[in-house]
Design a protein around this motif. Structure first.
Motif, PDB file in Angstrom:
ATOM      1  N   UNK A 142       0.830  -1.204   0.000  1.00  0.00           N
ATOM      2  CA  UNK A 142       0.000   0.000   0.000  1.00  0.00           C
ATOM      3  C   UNK A 142       0.863   1.252   0.000  1.00  0.00           C
ATOM      4  N   UNK A 143       1.912   1.261   0.807  1.00  0.00           N
ATOM      5  CA  UNK A 143       2.790   2.422   0.861  1.00  0.00           C
ATOM      6  C   UNK A 143       3.539   2.603  -0.453  1.00  0.00           C
ATOM      7  N   UNK A 144       3.873   1.494  -1.100  1.00  0.00           N
ATOM      8  CA  UNK A 144       4.556   1.586  -2.386  1.00  0.00           C
ATOM      9  C   UNK A 144       3.661   2.247  -3.425  1.00  0.00           C
ATOM     10  N   UNK A 145       2.363   1.936  -3.377  1.00  0.00           N
ATOM     11  CA  UNK A 145       1.425   2.573  -4.311  1.00  0.00           C
ATOM     12  C   UNK A 145       1.315   4.072  -4.039  1.00  0.00           C
ATOM     13  N   UNK A 146       1.514   4.443  -2.773  1.00  0.00           N
ATOM     14  CA  UNK A 146       1.444   5.866  -2.437  1.00  0.00           C
ATOM     15  C   UNK A 146       2.675   6.617  -2.912  1.00  0.00           C
ATOM     16  N   UNK A 147       3.823   5.935  -2.971  1.00  0.00           N
ATOM     17  CA  UNK A 147       5.062   6.580  -3.382  1.00  0.00           C
ATOM     18  C   UNK A 147       5.850   5.606  -4.265  1.00  0.00           C
ATOM     19  N   UNK A 148       5.389   5.387  -5.523  1.00  0.00           N
ATOM     20  CA  UNK A 148       6.050   4.408  -6.391  1.00  0.00           C
ATOM     21  C   UNK A 148       7.485   4.811  -6.711  1.00  0.00           C
ATOM     22  N   UNK A 149       8.296   3.799  -6.971  1.00  0.00           N
ATOM     23  CA  UNK A 149       9.701   3.998  -7.338  1.00  0.00           C
ATOM     24  C   UNK A 149      10.452   4.794  -6.266  1.00  0.00           C
ATOM     25  N   UNK A 169      12.560  16.360  -0.067  1.00  0.00           N
ATOM     26  CA  UNK A 169      12.646  14.947  -0.440  1.00  0.00           C
ATOM     27  C   UNK A 169      11.400  14.496  -1.206  1.00  0.00           C
ATOM     28  N   UNK A 170      10.263  15.092  -0.889  1.00  0.00           N
ATOM     29  CA  UNK A 170       9.021  14.741  -1.574  1.00  0.00           C
ATOM     30  C   UNK A 170       8.862  15.466  -2.907  1.00  0.00           C
ATOM     31  N   UNK A 171       9.588  16.562  -3.092  1.00  0.00           N
ATOM     32  CA  UNK A 171       9.418  17.396  -4.288  1.00  0.00           C
ATOM     33  C   UNK A 171       9.583  16.616  -5.597  1.00  0.00           C
ATOM     34  N   UNK A 172      10.577  15.694  -5.723  1.00  0.00           N
ATOM     35  CA  UNK A 172      10.716  14.959  -6.988  1.00  0.00           C
ATOM     36  C   UNK A 172       9.484  14.124  -7.339  1.00  0.00           C
ATOM     37  N   UNK A 173       8.681  13.795  -6.329  1.00  0.00           N
ATOM     38  CA  UNK A 173       7.460  13.032  -6.581  1.00  0.00           C
ATOM     39  C   UNK A 173       6.283  13.947  -6.896  1.00  0.00           C
ATOM     40  N   UNK A 174       6.521  15.254  -6.870  1.00  0.00           N
ATOM     41  CA  UNK A 174       5.442  16.203  -7.149  1.00  0.00           C
ATOM     42  C   UNK A 174       4.399  16.252  -6.061  1.00  0.00           C
ATOM     43  N   UNK A 175       4.797  15.971  -4.824  1.00  0.00           N
ATOM     44  CA  UNK A 175       3.843  15.902  -3.724  1.00  0.00           C
ATOM     45  C   UNK A 175       4.271  16.794  -2.566  1.00  0.00           C
ATOM     46  N   UNK A 176       3.293  17.390  -1.922  1.00  0.00           N
ATOM     47  CA  UNK A 176       3.537  18.038  -0.633  1.00  0.00           C
ATOM     48  C   UNK A 176       3.400  16.969   0.454  1.00  0.00           C
ATOM     49  N   UNK A 177       3.783  17.321   1.681  1.00  0.00           N
ATOM     50  CA  UNK A 177       3.630  16.366   2.779  1.00  0.00           C
ATOM     51  C   UNK A 177       2.176  15.932   2.929  1.00  0.00           C
ATOM     52  N   UNK A 178       1.246  16.894   2.903  1.00  0.00           N
ATOM     53  CA  UNK A 178      -0.160  16.556   3.105  1.00  0.00           C
ATOM     54  C   UNK A 178      -0.682  15.684   1.975  1.00  0.00           C
ATOM     55  N   UNK A 179      -0.277  15.963   0.757  1.00  0.00           N
ATOM     56  CA  UNK A 179      -0.722  15.145  -0.378  1.00  0.00           C
ATOM     57  C   UNK A 179      -0.229  13.712  -0.249  1.00  0.00           C
TER      58      UNK A 179
END
Length: 334
Positions: free
Chosen positions: A218-225, A265-275
């Protein structure tokens, strides 16, 4: 206090599994056990009666309640099985149990004390207590559960009970626990040497491993690769969710970095912490809804929500559907 003590329907599955293990028919008792859904609340006097009825089928056997407790699996403890996944040491597991015991007994009874060389987890007597058979099964289950999570598990240093048993049964208790057992005490107690609290929990139990694998997927689907550093962040978030405070500041502190560094660290995934937190919660929610032993209130707790209504609103925002609807569909498919 007595009016609110109960056990979960999942816990009564211990007795059913023991009856299966012993090849006992048990007639009407089996029918009563079969009617108990995992999410049911079972009054303590009903559990005490059913357990006594089952144990009476093996007359002359010393302390069969210990055999019942030894049948424990994560499915019997429901949400607590998932919470153990978030702990790294025996000490953390004990504290997780203390925080969430109310999910199991409907009230918080347990006390934990750190002494000079020992740690004690204890339960005071109550007006509507479990009784020796149920206490024996519960402590046998607790010790068995911990034994299965630790490599080369050491025995407790001492165990105490409120009531006395026959000498033959007393010997069976000491043989089972591998430590001195005291009777007619003021509390039910389990003591460990203080150094045991740092023992790692490698999660060797196959069922817990499957639950852990489901969480990881489940966590992998939230943050793939994700990178190895990202996987560390995922583990931190799982632990914080069980504590109910998954904030950016707490996550950053747990990873020994500033909140700004964690955001980068989350920026390369295009996500904020809340997202990312919302995405993680959504993927985990889908996994938890497939587990019938978890109520919607349990799932809300596992996802770090203060109450079920907050989880319901968030789930509708993520999916446009209610969690109850998706639970029914998941159960129908299963």
């Amino acid at each position: 206090m007595a009016s609110v003590i109960r056990v979960t329907g999942a816990w009564t599955g211990l007795l059913k599994d023991w009856l299966d293990q012993q090849g006992l028919d048990a007639g009407s008792l089996r029918l009563e056990l079969a009617r108990r859904a995992a999410q049911d609340n079972v009054p303590v006097d009903v559990w005490r009666r059913m357990l006594a009825e089952g144990l009476a089928l093996t007359p002359g056997r010393p302390a069969p309640e210990l055999e019942v407790g030894a049948c424990v699996t994560p499915s019997h403890v429901g949400v607590l099985g998932y919470l153990v996944l978030a702990t790294d040491t025996l000490g953390e597991a004990m504290l997780a149990y203390q925080r969430y015991e109310t999910l199991f007994y409907g009230t918080s009874l347990v006390q934990i004390e750190m002494m000079e060389t020992e740690a004690e987890i204890r339960w005071p007597p109550s007006d509507n207590e479990l009784g020796q058979q149920a206490d024996g099964a519960a402590i046998a289950a607790l010790v068995t559960f911990l034994r299965r999570q630790i490599d080369h598990p050491p025995p407790p240093s001492a165990i105490c009970f409120l009531h006395e048993v026959e000498p033959e049964s007393a010997g069976a208790y000491e043989a089972f626990f591998g430590c001195p057992v005291t009777w007619n005490d003021s509390h039910v107690r389990v003591r460990f040497p203080l150094r045991y609290l740092s023992l790692p929990m490698p999660r060797r139990d196959p069922t817990l491993r499957r639950l852990l694998d489901r969480q990881a997927r489940a966590m992998l689907q939230a943050l793939p690769q994700g990178t190895e550093a990202d996987q560390q962040m995922q583990r931190v978030v799982l632990r914080m969710l069980s504590d109910g405070e998954p904030t950016l500041a707490r996550a950053a502190a747990a990873m020994h970095m500033s909140p700004r560094t964690l955001q980068r660290r989350l920026a390369p995934h295009g996500l904020s912490w809340q997202q990312w937190l919302d995405r993680s919660r959504e993927q985990l929610a889908h996994q938890y809804l497939e587990d019938e032993s978890l109520t919607l209130a349990d799932i809300a707790l596992l996802l770090g929500f203060s109450e079920q209504s907050a989880f319901n609103r968030a789930y509708r925002r993520w999916t446009g559907r209610s969690p109850g609807r998706d639970r029914r569909q998941a159960v129908a498919k299963g």
